[in-house]
Design a protein around this motif. Sequence first.
Motif, mmCIF file in Angstrom:
data_model
loop_
_atom_site.group_PDB
_atom_site.id
_atom_site.type_symbol
_atom_site.label_atom_id
_atom_site.label_comp_id
_atom_site.label_asym_id
_atom_site.label_seq_id
_atom_site.Cartn_x
_atom_site.Cartn_y
_atom_site.Cartn_z
ATOM 1 N N PHE A 112 0.840 -1.201 0.000
ATOM 2 C CA PHE A 112 0.000 0.000 0.000
ATOM 3 C C PHE A 112 0.874 1.250 0.000
ATOM 4 N N ASP A 113 1.915 1.254 0.838
ATOM 5 C CA ASP A 113 2.812 2.410 0.894
ATOM 6 C C ASP A 113 3.478 2.645 -0.459
ATOM 7 N N GLU A 114 3.931 1.559 -1.079
ATOM 8 C CA GLU A 114 4.578 1.667 -2.399
ATOM 9 C C GLU A 114 3.603 2.203 -3.442
ATOM 10 N N ALA A 115 2.358 1.699 -3.412
ATOM 11 C CA ALA A 115 1.359 2.144 -4.372
ATOM 12 C C ALA A 115 0.990 3.601 -4.141
ATOM 13 N N ALA A 116 0.821 3.976 -2.872
ATOM 14 C CA ALA A 116 0.405 5.347 -2.560
ATOM 15 C C ALA A 116 1.423 6.364 -3.060
ATOM 16 N N ALA A 117 2.695 5.988 -3.049
ATOM 17 C CA ALA A 117 3.727 6.889 -3.554
ATOM 18 C C ALA A 117 3.559 7.141 -5.050
ATOM 19 N N GLN A 118 2.945 6.170 -5.760
ATOM 20 C CA GLN A 118 2.723 6.311 -7.200
ATOM 21 C C GLN A 118 1.432 7.065 -7.519
ATOM 22 N N TRP A 119 0.579 7.261 -6.520
ATOM 23 C CA TRP A 119 -0.696 7.930 -6.761
ATOM 24 C C TRP A 119 -0.567 9.450 -6.789
ATOM 25 N N GLN A 120 0.555 9.963 -6.342
ATOM 26 C CA GLN A 120 0.695 11.403 -6.189
ATOM 27 C C GLN A 120 0.541 12.117 -7.534
ATOM 28 N N GLY A 121 -0.241 13.171 -7.511
ATOM 29 C CA GLY A 121 -0.510 13.946 -8.720
ATOM 30 C C GLY A 121 -1.941 14.435 -8.715
ATOM 31 N N ASP A 122 -2.376 14.977 -9.835
ATOM 32 C CA ASP A 122 -3.720 15.548 -9.925
ATOM 33 C C ASP A 122 -4.759 14.570 -10.451
ATOM 34 N N THR A 123 -4.317 13.376 -10.865
ATOM 35 C CA THR A 123 -5.236 12.408 -11.454
ATOM 36 C C THR A 123 -5.822 11.509 -10.368
ATOM 37 N N PRO A 124 -7.151 11.415 -10.280
ATOM 38 C CA PRO A 124 -7.742 10.542 -9.250
ATOM 39 C C PRO A 124 -7.432 9.071 -9.525
ATOM 40 N N VAL A 125 -7.314 8.318 -8.460
ATOM 41 C CA VAL A 125 -7.228 6.858 -8.557
ATOM 42 C C VAL A 125 -8.438 6.281 -7.831
ATOM 43 N N VAL A 126 -8.881 5.118 -8.267
ATOM 44 C CA VAL A 126 -10.029 4.464 -7.639
ATOM 45 C C VAL A 126 -9.508 3.569 -6.519
ATOM 46 N N LEU A 127 -9.811 3.939 -5.295
ATOM 47 C CA LEU A 127 -9.261 3.235 -4.141
ATOM 48 C C LEU A 127 -9.652 1.761 -4.135
ATOM 49 N N PHE A 128 -10.891 1.449 -4.503
ATOM 50 C CA PHE A 128 -11.323 0.055 -4.520
ATOM 51 C C PHE A 128 -10.416 -0.771 -5.431
ATOM 52 N N ASP A 129 -10.182 -0.296 -6.632
ATOM 53 C CA ASP A 129 -9.353 -1.025 -7.595
ATOM 54 C C ASP A 129 -7.916 -1.149 -7.105
ATOM 55 N N GLU A 130 -7.386 -0.069 -6.557
ATOM 56 C CA GLU A 130 -6.003 -0.085 -6.093
ATOM 57 C C GLU A 130 -5.841 -0.994 -4.879
ATOM 58 N N ALA A 131 -6.809 -0.976 -3.978
ATOM 59 C CA ALA A 131 -6.737 -1.851 -2.805
ATOM 60 C C ALA A 131 -6.796 -3.313 -3.224
ATOM 61 N N ALA A 132 -7.657 -3.631 -4.198
ATOM 62 C CA ALA A 132 -7.743 -5.010 -4.682
ATOM 63 C C ALA A 132 -6.411 -5.455 -5.268
#
Length: 401
Positions: A112-132
Amino acid sequence: MADFDQTLAVALKGYAWLPDLRRRAGGGAVRTRVMGQPAVGICGPSAAQFFYGAGNLERHTALPGLVVHTLFGAGAVHTLDGGSHRLRKSLFTHLLLGDGIDTPAKLAGEAFDEAAAQWQGDTPVVLFDEAARVIAGAVTRWVGVPLEKRDERALAADLVAMVDGFATVGPRAARALAARRRQERRLSKIISAVRAKAPTAEPLSVVAHHTDEHGLLDPRTAAVELLNIIRPTTAVAWFVAFAAHALDRWPRHGIRLRAGDDEYTRAFVHEVRRFYPFAPFLGGRATRDHFFQGEPIPAGTLVLLDIYGQHHDPELWDEPYAFRPERFLGRDIGDFDLIPQGGGDPRTGHRCPGEKLTIALLGTLVQRLARLDYYLPPQNTDIDLSRIPARPRSGIEVVVP
């Protein structure tokens, strides 16, 4: 008793169907018909105790074929009863009830920590998909199934499809069936390859070498049971999305989660599992003539345990439609009170042995979510209770600036 068949009503009303039916009947057991069969709907801790009582019900004839072939898999532990069930269940209790569950929770937290570092920016990510994706990758690494990083998203999509399509017909069910066939074929080949090696303590090897009363499981059945570890663990993504929904609606709960208060985190996890919808009800078939609270239940009757109704019963929970994690602080939870994954003893009955892992995973991820600097852009976070399984419509889009 509702004389007409209620199957369509279940599809239309979803989680509200059985609670509404029971309410109109006065709140006790209610007789009805589902899928052309006589059925009795029951609710409450005493109902759960009856439902999980040894020898009262059988599962293998009660589960609709579509549920078996999408969610559980043909020949899965969920479809067994008696000695066959106990023997197969020992595989899961060995792997999921020990101290080893700290490992997949730790792996998921790191992912999760590794993924969250890649989410940074102005583009939304879908938490459900990323958590899965995060959970699927972590649990697969723990189990020992080889998986390239680039293949995590496709695996997660298949695992989500199996859960998302179990209670419907049409495109969702078709996606679920295709996903199951694809993953069973892949894992069957892996199982066969592992059997050529000496057994180890790795979960993949334990499943591959498990025997029942007929000897070594055939590769496809072993693949089914391997999926019954990986698939429901990935389904924790539903609860991660629900947790984010709760933190958006009631942000005060994030204070103690961010502080790493483990007791409060556990209470928060329990409240997410109680308050939000996942399993609407469970079914079993009466093995003999019974009485429950004065209501006759003839042998062969379908018995439906109202999970959603029990979790919102004012006789069991004070202000059941309020989200209050504090209700679980200093409270002993009975084996038949909070039952999102079944009731009773997971070692001997049909309660899910993966519940302990669910709690560990969700606790790890909600603390990280609470500490994450993010916001929700405009979106529809409504939860449609007519849809089974329900989830926030948007999947919870987040922006991590």
